[in-house]
Write a protein that holds these residues in place. Structure first.
Motif, PDB file in Angstrom:
ATOM      1  N   VAL A  74      39.903  42.216  34.682  1.00  0.00           N
ATOM      2  CA  VAL A  74      40.585  43.219  35.492  1.00  0.00           C
ATOM      3  C   VAL A  74      40.880  44.499  34.723  1.00  0.00           C
ATOM      4  O   VAL A  74      41.250  45.519  35.313  1.00  0.00           O
ATOM      5  N   ARG A  75      40.738  44.439  33.410  1.00  0.00           N
ATOM      6  CA  ARG A  75      40.997  45.636  32.612  1.00  0.00           C
ATOM      7  C   ARG A  75      40.195  45.565  31.330  1.00  0.00           C
ATOM      8  O   ARG A  75      39.935  44.483  30.792  1.00  0.00           O
TER       9      ARG A  75
ATOM     10  N   GLN B 112      45.305  51.748  36.550  1.00  0.00           N
ATOM     11  CA  GLN B 112      45.330  51.649  38.002  1.00  0.00           C
ATOM     12  C   GLN B 112      44.381  52.663  38.635  1.00  0.00           C
ATOM     13  O   GLN B 112      43.677  52.362  39.600  1.00  0.00           O
TER      14      GLN B 112
ATOM     15  N   LYS C 168      40.749  51.400  38.361  1.00  0.00           N
ATOM     16  CA  LYS C 168      40.353  50.416  39.358  1.00  0.00           C
ATOM     17  C   LYS C 168      40.142  51.055  40.725  1.00  0.00           C
ATOM     18  O   LYS C 168      39.228  50.678  41.457  1.00  0.00           O
TER      19      LYS C 168
ATOM     20  N   ASN D 104      36.695  50.848  42.731  1.00  0.00           N
ATOM     21  CA  ASN D 104      36.670  50.118  43.990  1.00  0.00           C
ATOM     22  C   ASN D 104      36.213  50.959  45.178  1.00  0.00           C
ATOM     23  O   ASN D 104      35.776  50.415  46.192  1.00  0.00           O
TER      24      ASN D 104
ATOM     25  N   ARG E 178      29.312  52.237  41.063  1.00  0.00           N
ATOM     26  CA  ARG E 178      30.167  51.626  40.044  1.00  0.00           C
ATOM     27  C   ARG E 178      29.439  51.551  38.696  1.00  0.00           C
ATOM     28  O   ARG E 178      30.014  51.861  37.654  1.00  0.00           O
TER      29      ARG E 178
ATOM     30  N   TYR F   8      34.046  43.088  35.604  1.00  0.00           N
ATOM     31  CA  TYR F   8      34.887  44.281  35.522  1.00  0.00           C
ATOM     32  C   TYR F   8      34.625  45.236  36.680  1.00  0.00           C
ATOM     33  O   TYR F   8      35.548  45.867  37.211  1.00  0.00           O
TER      34      TYR F   8
END
Length: 227
Positions: free
Chosen positions: A67-68, A130, A133, A137, A144, A184
């Motif tokens: 996630v990071r 944040q 992401k 997204n 991406r 990721y």
């Protein structure tokens, strides 16, 4: 790290500041070392000097997702795994300037301004993550991948340039595994492979090895970010 407002927080400036050069103890961790997880931590706060650390979350059924992504100049703390039950793990071999709780308490007492600056830097990096992401997204799969490759040219992830050659076109080296990259970017490995094929068919990139991409048309690569 992938939008304009994020660039400053992901520079190596934090490593170049004289007041941070002597903080903590420099430690080397091999690839796939669990650095932080619930009930276990190798340090309380770490400043990345080299390599890549992934923050991974786990679903109820045990599926894992990155996630990071943290690189040189980024700060690693256990609060980063609190938002997503999971762990912090070295995606490559890493060098981290580590501080334990005693060191942090002493820093807060003896040098409150420096301690406050580190706290502010951590907050900015969290906000930047944040934004990262959100930027990822909102794009389709090929966008991406284009975003990731574009920013690898701009910012090192392992303490050195990710561009291994400029002789004709930039050749970008991916410092993490293909599975981690797919995770990721929020894609399945199959979707990532499809994105690679689309960019190749459009004449934008050429896959040299599983971890090396030649950028044939940087302008076209950038145009995918506005879709």
């Amino acid at each position: 790290m992938w939008v304009q407002d994020v660039a400053d927080s992901l520079s190596r400036d934090i490593l170049d500041r004289p007041q941070t050069r002597k903080l903590g103890t420099v430690r080397h961790f091999p690839e796939r070392t669990t650095l932080l997880r619930s009930g276990r931590k190798s340090f309380s706060l770490g400043i990345m000097e080299k390599g890549v650390v992934g923050i991974y979350s786990y679903s109820i059924i045990g599926n894992r997702r990155m996630v990071r992504l943290l690189g040189p100049g980024d700060i690693v703390v256990d609060s980063q795994i609190a938002a997503w039950p999971g762990n912090a793990e070295s995606a490559t071999a890493v060098v981290i300037r580590c501080m334990d709780k005693f060191m942090l308490d002493k820093l807060a007492t003896d040098k409150p301004k420096l301690f406050g600056w580190l706290a502010d830097e951590l907050a900015q990096q969290s906000q930047a993550a944040q934004e990262v992401k959100c930027a990822i997204n909102r794009l389709p799969a090929d966008g991406r991948l284009a975003l990731f490759l574009t920013k690898l040219i701009e910012r090192p992830l392992e303490g050195k340039s990710n561009v291994v050659s400029w002789r004709r076109n930039p050749v970008v080296g991916i410092p993490i595994s293909r599975d981690d990259l797919a995770s990721y970017l929020g894609l399945s490995p199959a979707k990532l492979n499809q994105a690679v094929q689309i960019l190749q068919q459009c004449g934008i990139i050429r896959l040299l090895t599983p971890r090396h991409f030649e950028i044939l048309n940087l302008r076209s690569l950038g145009s995918l970010l506005s879709l």
